[in-house]
Scaffold this motif. Structure first.
Motif, PDB file in Angstrom:
ATOM      1  N   ALA A  92      87.257  25.202  13.033  1.00  0.00           N
ATOM      2  CA  ALA A  92      86.990  25.604  11.650  1.00  0.00           C
ATOM      3  C   ALA A  92      88.274  25.562  10.830  1.00  0.00           C
ATOM      4  CB  ALA A  92      86.379  27.007  11.621  1.00  0.00           C
ATOM      5  N   ARG A  93      89.367  26.004  11.431  1.00  0.00           N
ATOM      6  CA  ARG A  93      90.647  25.956  10.729  1.00  0.00           C
ATOM      7  C   ARG A  93      91.084  24.509  10.497  1.00  0.00           C
ATOM      8  NH1 ARG A  93      95.067  30.316  12.086  1.00  0.00           N
ATOM      9  NH2 ARG A  93      95.395  29.846   9.880  1.00  0.00           N
ATOM     10  N   ALA A  94      90.839  23.634  11.502  1.00  0.00           N
ATOM     11  CA  ALA A  94      91.192  22.222  11.341  1.00  0.00           C
ATOM     12  C   ALA A  94      90.363  21.561  10.249  1.00  0.00           C
ATOM     13  CB  ALA A  94      90.999  21.488  12.663  1.00  0.00           C
ATOM     14  N   LEU A  95      89.132  22.029  10.063  1.00  0.00           N
ATOM     15  CA  LEU A  95      88.258  21.488   9.026  1.00  0.00           C
ATOM     16  C   LEU A  95      88.553  22.082   7.657  1.00  0.00           C
ATOM     17  CD1 LEU A  95      84.900  21.465  11.033  1.00  0.00           C
ATOM     18  CD2 LEU A  95      86.103  19.448  10.161  1.00  0.00           C
TER      19      LEU A  95
ATOM     20  N   LEU B 204      84.576  13.694  17.591  1.00  0.00           N
ATOM     21  CA  LEU B 204      85.463  14.840  17.799  1.00  0.00           C
ATOM     22  C   LEU B 204      86.735  14.429  18.520  1.00  0.00           C
ATOM     23  CD1 LEU B 204      86.277  17.813  17.928  1.00  0.00           C
ATOM     24  CD2 LEU B 204      84.750  18.067  19.904  1.00  0.00           C
ATOM     25  N   LEU B 205      86.611  13.636  19.577  1.00  0.00           N
ATOM     26  CA  LEU B 205      87.795  13.204  20.321  1.00  0.00           C
ATOM     27  C   LEU B 205      88.762  12.436  19.422  1.00  0.00           C
ATOM     28  CD1 LEU B 205      86.017  12.211  23.621  1.00  0.00           C
ATOM     29  CD2 LEU B 205      87.866  13.884  23.453  1.00  0.00           C
ATOM     30  N   ASP B 206      88.233  11.574  18.590  1.00  0.00           N
ATOM     31  CA  ASP B 206      89.086  10.835  17.656  1.00  0.00           C
ATOM     32  C   ASP B 206      89.775  11.787  16.681  1.00  0.00           C
ATOM     33  OD1 ASP B 206      88.435   8.434  18.827  1.00  0.00           O
ATOM     34  OD2 ASP B 206      86.903   7.914  17.352  1.00  0.00           O
ATOM     35  N   ASN B 207      89.034  12.782  16.187  1.00  0.00           N
ATOM     36  CA  ASN B 207      89.624  13.740  15.251  1.00  0.00           C
ATOM     37  C   ASN B 207      90.694  14.591  15.916  1.00  0.00           C
ATOM     38  OD1 ASN B 207      88.257  13.075  12.895  1.00  0.00           O
ATOM     39  ND2 ASN B 207      86.543  14.445  13.314  1.00  0.00           N
ATOM     40  N   LEU B 208      90.458  15.010  17.149  1.00  0.00           N
ATOM     41  CA  LEU B 208      91.451  15.821  17.855  1.00  0.00           C
ATOM     42  C   LEU B 208      92.766  15.066  17.999  1.00  0.00           C
ATOM     43  CD1 LEU B 208      89.194  17.342  20.657  1.00  0.00           C
ATOM     44  CD2 LEU B 208      90.230  18.597  18.757  1.00  0.00           C
ATOM     45  N   ALA B 209      92.668  13.777  18.320  1.00  0.00           N
ATOM     46  CA  ALA B 209      93.874  12.963  18.432  1.00  0.00           C
ATOM     47  C   ALA B 209      94.577  12.847  17.073  1.00  0.00           C
ATOM     48  CB  ALA B 209      93.517  11.580  18.972  1.00  0.00           C
ATOM     49  N   ARG B 210      93.788  12.692  16.019  1.00  0.00           N
ATOM     50  CA  ARG B 210      94.357  12.553  14.670  1.00  0.00           C
ATOM     51  C   ARG B 210      94.992  13.858  14.202  1.00  0.00           C
ATOM     52  NH1 ARG B 210      91.681  12.903   9.686  1.00  0.00           N
ATOM     53  NH2 ARG B 210      89.683  13.050  10.765  1.00  0.00           N
TER      54      ARG B 210
ATOM     55  N   ALA C 265      79.212   8.461  37.939  1.00  0.00           N
ATOM     56  CA  ALA C 265      78.621   8.632  36.614  1.00  0.00           C
ATOM     57  C   ALA C 265      78.021   7.326  36.127  1.00  0.00           C
ATOM     58  CB  ALA C 265      79.680   9.112  35.622  1.00  0.00           C
ATOM     59  N   ASP C 266      77.035   7.430  35.252  1.00  0.00           N
ATOM     60  CA  ASP C 266      76.499   6.252  34.582  1.00  0.00           C
ATOM     61  C   ASP C 266      77.482   5.819  33.496  1.00  0.00           C
ATOM     62  OD1 ASP C 266      74.319   6.621  36.184  1.00  0.00           O
ATOM     63  OD2 ASP C 266      72.959   7.241  34.586  1.00  0.00           O
ATOM     64  N   GLU C 267      77.706   4.527  33.393  1.00  0.00           N
ATOM     65  CA  GLU C 267      78.635   4.037  32.374  1.00  0.00           C
ATOM     66  C   GLU C 267      78.229   4.508  30.980  1.00  0.00           C
ATOM     67  OE1 GLU C 267      80.627  -0.188  30.958  1.00  0.00           O
ATOM     68  OE2 GLU C 267      78.452  -0.085  31.285  1.00  0.00           O
ATOM     69  N   ASP C 268      76.925   4.590  30.713  1.00  0.00           N
ATOM     70  CA  ASP C 268      76.446   4.992  29.394  1.00  0.00           C
ATOM     71  C   ASP C 268      76.797   6.424  29.040  1.00  0.00           C
ATOM     72  OD1 ASP C 268      75.368   2.499  29.023  1.00  0.00           O
ATOM     73  OD2 ASP C 268      73.306   3.088  29.506  1.00  0.00           O
ATOM     74  N   ASP C 269      77.188   7.226  30.032  1.00  0.00           N
ATOM     75  CA  ASP C 269      77.511   8.628  29.786  1.00  0.00           C
ATOM     76  C   ASP C 269      78.994   8.857  29.515  1.00  0.00           C
ATOM     77  OD1 ASP C 269      74.840   9.162  30.286  1.00  0.00           O
ATOM     78  OD2 ASP C 269      75.173   9.685  32.391  1.00  0.00           O
ATOM     79  N   LEU C 270      79.795   7.798  29.516  1.00  0.00           N
ATOM     80  CA  LEU C 270      81.234   7.943  29.332  1.00  0.00           C
ATOM     81  C   LEU C 270      81.630   7.871  27.862  1.00  0.00           C
ATOM     82  CD1 LEU C 270      82.740   5.740  32.198  1.00  0.00           C
ATOM     83  CD2 LEU C 270      81.954   8.124  32.283  1.00  0.00           C
ATOM     84  N   VAL C 271      82.593   8.738  27.494  1.00  0.00           N
ATOM     85  CA  VAL C 271      83.189   8.706  26.157  1.00  0.00           C
ATOM     86  C   VAL C 271      84.691   8.512  26.350  1.00  0.00           C
ATOM     87  CG1 VAL C 271      83.475   9.901  23.968  1.00  0.00           C
ATOM     88  CG2 VAL C 271      81.438  10.323  25.355  1.00  0.00           C
ATOM     89  N   PRO C 272      85.288   7.451  25.779  1.00  0.00           N
ATOM     90  CA  PRO C 272      86.720   7.193  25.988  1.00  0.00           C
ATOM     91  C   PRO C 272      87.592   8.369  25.579  1.00  0.00           C
ATOM     92  CG  PRO C 272      85.651   5.299  24.991  1.00  0.00           C
ATOM     93  CD  PRO C 272      84.648   6.413  24.958  1.00  0.00           C
ATOM     94  N   LEU C 273      88.595   8.669  26.407  1.00  0.00           N
ATOM     95  CA  LEU C 273      89.547   9.748  26.136  1.00  0.00           C
ATOM     96  C   LEU C 273      90.780   9.141  25.485  1.00  0.00           C
ATOM     97  CD1 LEU C 273      90.325  12.783  26.607  1.00  0.00           C
ATOM     98  CD2 LEU C 273      91.413  12.009  28.736  1.00  0.00           C
ATOM     99  N   PRO C 274      91.107   9.547  24.254  1.00  0.00           N
ATOM    100  CA  PRO C 274      92.309   9.013  23.595  1.00  0.00           C
ATOM    101  C   PRO C 274      93.568   9.255  24.422  1.00  0.00           C
ATOM    102  CG  PRO C 274      90.934  10.144  21.998  1.00  0.00           C
ATOM    103  CD  PRO C 274      90.341  10.440  23.361  1.00  0.00           C
ATOM    104  N   ASP C 275      94.524   8.351  24.300  1.00  0.00           N
ATOM    105  CA  ASP C 275      95.741   8.412  25.117  1.00  0.00           C
ATOM    106  C   ASP C 275      96.521   9.703  24.914  1.00  0.00           C
ATOM    107  OD1 ASP C 275      95.161   5.918  26.136  1.00  0.00           O
ATOM    108  OD2 ASP C 275      96.470   4.850  24.724  1.00  0.00           O
ATOM    109  N   THR C 276      96.446  10.290  23.728  1.00  0.00           N
ATOM    110  CA  THR C 276      97.252  11.471  23.435  1.00  0.00           C
ATOM    111  C   THR C 276      96.622  12.765  23.952  1.00  0.00           C
ATOM    112  OG1 THR C 276      96.210  11.642  21.259  1.00  0.00           O
ATOM    113  CG2 THR C 276      98.310  10.433  21.401  1.00  0.00           C
TER     114      THR C 276
END
Length: 335
Positions: free
Chosen positions: A187-190, A290-296, A129-140
């Motif tokens: 939608a329920r989370a929002l 979204l990934l940050d919100n899912l972890a939160r 993969a290209d580095e620019d295409d990566l999104v960090p995955l939260p530890d949780t």
């Protein structure tokens, strides 16, 4: 390593190929999970549509990958071996307005290539993969969580954010496949006041209830809603979503395919002051959000995965996904 190819006609071809080496600005990931998308089924597994963004070029399939970095090429500036990441599944040209805004899905440049469509995807043991295409995955979050975000949950989140869903809204979801389930859960989370899901398949309605993805699941829609999100790609459901959007409401079309029948624009849209959105996947910026919100929220997208298979079982995995009666189907190379 092993890689899954889709020559068409519902055939799955498992081949042995070389493990790639990262070049400048590239990374090699060991794939932790790679889920199957409805677009894979519609446009590659059953038949090859062959032109534009959906032109399959005989590469390793799978555009929803998540994994861990095992090697880093020269020129990478923010990625190290051991990092866990979701792969945004479009490599854009990086120069057009859409790429600059983060919406590589809508890239209009000649260099646009999608993982699993025009470049090797995640249905393999390793992915280049290209580095620019990566999104960090939260530890949780797990690799399965990340794979579900790579397209499906990202698509759902984009639709809801564009419609501005909040606690003031009742939401209708037509089509309770994996994307519809994601729309309901998010939608329920929002804070949506009510989330009603519609699907003619009883097993899908039951799964939506078990996951608490919706507050109510029905075979056909009733009532009116501030926001309707159409996820099935079926013409009748598209018409239903529009018809059951209340005056001054918002209707978002997400499901690919289908033909919306004749619409009396004055009666259906203008006089009811309906806002209609067409929403295609999401941006890399919003996927990170979204990934940050899912972890939160402690919300795990992997809950929508009902079936998990190893690469050697890829043919069965695609057959189950194609039946359209279960939740998300995933390939886990180390299974």
């Amino acid at each position: 390593m092993r890689g899954v190819y889709l020559p068409g006609g519902r055939v799955v071809d498992l081949r042995t190929v070389d493990v790639p080496e990262p070049g400048y600005g590239q990374v090699l990931l060991r794939v932790g999970a790679s889920t199957i998308c409805g677009s894979d089924l519609r446009a590659i597994y059953r038949e090859h549509l062959g032109t534009g963004p959906e032109a399959y070029q005989g590469v390793v399939a799978g555009h929803e990958p998540c994994g861990q970095v095992t090697a880093v090429g020269e020129g990478c500036r923010r990625t190290a071996v051991g990092d866990r990441a979701v792969v945004y599944h479009i490599s854009g040209c990086g120069r057009c307005d859409d790429c600059r805004a983060g919406y590589r899905i809508s890239c209009t440049g000649a260099g646009r290539r999608a993982y699993g469509w025009q470049r090797d995807g995640g249905h393999a043991e390793y992915l280049l993969a290209d580095e620019d295409d990566l999104v960090p995955l939260p530890d949780t979050l797990s690799y399965l969580d990340g794979a579900c975000v790579a397209c499906g949950f990202g698509t759902a989140y984009e639709a809801l954010r564009r419609a501005g869903v909040s606690g003031a809204d009742r939401v209708l979801v037509t089509g309770l496949g994996p994307v519809g389930l994601a729309v309901g859960m998010l939608a329920r989370a929002l804070g949506a006041a009510e989330v009603v899901g519609v699907d003619p398949v009883a097993s899908r309605r039951e799964l939506a209830g078990e996951l608490a993805a919706v507050t109510d699941a029905r075979p056909t829609p009733t009532g009116e809603y501030e926001v309707s999100v159409e996820c099935s790609g079926v013409g009748a459901a598209q018409a239903g979503a529009l018809a059951h959007t209340r005056r001054w409401g918002r209707c978002v079309f997400v499901g690919e395919g289908g033909t919306l029948g004749p619409v009396d624009v004055s009666a259906a849209l203008i006089h009811r002051s309906i806002t209609v959105y067409g929403s295609w996947v999401t941006s890399i910026v919003r996927m990170s959000e979204l990934l940050d919100n899912l972890a939160r929220w402690d919300l795990h997208p992997a809950r929508v995965v009902t079936d998990t298979y190893g690469l050697a079982e890829a043919e069965l995995a695609y057959r189950v996904a194609d039946e359209g009666r279960r939740g998300k189907v995933a390939l886990v190379p180390e299974r």
